[in-house]
Write a protein that holds these residues in place. Sequence first.
Motif, PDB file in Angstrom:
ATOM      1  N   ALA A  72     -11.097   6.462  -1.432  1.00  0.00           N
ATOM      2  CA  ALA A  72     -11.670   7.132  -0.257  1.00  0.00           C
ATOM      3  C   ALA A  72     -11.243   6.439   1.032  1.00  0.00           C
ATOM      4  N   ALA A  73     -11.156   5.107   1.012  1.00  0.00           N
ATOM      5  CA  ALA A  73     -10.695   4.384   2.199  1.00  0.00           C
ATOM      6  C   ALA A  73      -9.231   4.699   2.484  1.00  0.00           C
ATOM      7  N   GLY A  74      -8.421   4.802   1.432  1.00  0.00           N
ATOM      8  CA  GLY A  74      -7.017   5.163   1.617  1.00  0.00           C
ATOM      9  C   GLY A  74      -6.856   6.563   2.178  1.00  0.00           C
ATOM     10  N   ALA A 100     -19.023  11.948  -0.053  1.00  0.00           N
ATOM     11  CA  ALA A 100     -19.577  11.566   1.250  1.00  0.00           C
ATOM     12  C   ALA A 100     -18.668  10.559   1.953  1.00  0.00           C
ATOM     13  N   ALA A 101     -18.084   9.630   1.188  1.00  0.00           N
ATOM     14  CA  ALA A 101     -17.178   8.641   1.786  1.00  0.00           C
ATOM     15  C   ALA A 101     -15.926   9.316   2.338  1.00  0.00           C
ATOM     16  N   VAL A 102     -15.386  10.262   1.589  1.00  0.00           N
ATOM     17  CA  VAL A 102     -14.207  10.983   2.080  1.00  0.00           C
ATOM     18  C   VAL A 102     -14.587  11.831   3.287  1.00  0.00           C
ATOM     19  N   SER A 124     -14.879  10.157   6.657  1.00  0.00           N
ATOM     20  CA  SER A 124     -13.619   9.723   7.259  1.00  0.00           C
ATOM     21  C   SER A 124     -13.210  10.593   8.437  1.00  0.00           C
ATOM     22  N   PHE A 125     -13.750  11.795   8.511  1.00  0.00           N
ATOM     23  CA  PHE A 125     -13.431  12.647   9.654  1.00  0.00           C
ATOM     24  C   PHE A 125     -14.141  12.168  10.918  1.00  0.00           C
ATOM     25  N   ALA A 126     -15.178  11.377  10.755  1.00  0.00           N
ATOM     26  CA  ALA A 126     -15.859  10.782  11.903  1.00  0.00           C
ATOM     27  C   ALA A 126     -15.379   9.337  12.127  1.00  0.00           C
ATOM     28  N   VAL A 127     -15.491   8.525  11.084  1.00  0.00           N
ATOM     29  CA  VAL A 127     -15.100   7.110  11.158  1.00  0.00           C
ATOM     30  C   VAL A 127     -14.141   6.846   9.998  1.00  0.00           C
ATOM     31  N   PRO A 128     -12.833   6.862  10.241  1.00  0.00           N
ATOM     32  CA  PRO A 128     -11.850   6.740   9.158  1.00  0.00           C
ATOM     33  C   PRO A 128     -12.027   5.477   8.319  1.00  0.00           C
ATOM     34  N   ALA A 129     -11.976   5.649   7.023  1.00  0.00           N
ATOM     35  CA  ALA A 129     -11.974   4.568   6.026  1.00  0.00           C
ATOM     36  C   ALA A 129     -13.295   3.831   5.896  1.00  0.00           C
ATOM     37  N   ALA A 130     -14.250   4.004   6.775  1.00  0.00           N
ATOM     38  CA  ALA A 130     -15.485   3.213   6.738  1.00  0.00           C
ATOM     39  C   ALA A 130     -16.330   3.528   5.514  1.00  0.00           C
ATOM     40  N   GLY A 131     -16.484   4.801   5.185  1.00  0.00           N
ATOM     41  CA  GLY A 131     -17.295   5.177   4.027  1.00  0.00           C
ATOM     42  C   GLY A 131     -16.718   4.665   2.729  1.00  0.00           C
ATOM     43  N   GLY A 132     -15.403   4.748   2.592  1.00  0.00           N
ATOM     44  CA  GLY A 132     -14.759   4.235   1.392  1.00  0.00           C
ATOM     45  C   GLY A 132     -14.892   2.730   1.265  1.00  0.00           C
TER      46      GLY A 132
END
Length: 185
Positions: free
Chosen positions: A19-21, A98-100, A103-111
């Motif tokens: 998800a971070a990638g 949810a992590a992916v 990413s549309f708001a804060v990239p990579a943070a959820g992952g």
Amino acid sequence: MAVIVRAPAGWLWWPGVLAAGIGALVPGLTGRRIGVLAGAALFLVAAVVVFAVRRKRYRELARAASRAGKSVFLQDRAVTVRARRRALRWWLLLAFLAAVGSSFAVPAAGGMLLAGLGAGLWAKALWLGRWERANDALLWVRTERVSRGRPAGKAVDAYQTTGIVAGDAGPGGARRQRTLAPTAR
């Protein structure tokens, strides 16, 4: 007992990394740099919090553990892992989505947050493994006492111990290394 802690760690770590990638490819509202920095902070905080939560309770239960009787059936490591992952599979899928999506708001943070949760569980399992090696005993919890997968929850009133080679789990919930006996010629 450490198997219960360790089982979801990989299923949090690898989807978190994925998800971070994926999130790093999306520019997001805050931008990649802020997203990755926020994700790194979330990773560290999540790993430390998950590692530190309920350690006192684990220690108390481990100190008061009694020796398991010969009539006690020990559940295989593979059965425990399969049951834990089956119980958590929908939550893990939702957490990945949810992590992916975040990413549309804060990239990579959820992952990175998801990966931090997995790293914290892995570290806690390693900590339990060090305790088991130091005391030359494996900790076990009765499967019917584990409420919602919490090996130190309110329903768990005691741990049991066995020797270090009992069952197919090693210290820390890892697979026990099988050594082959030398063959006679």
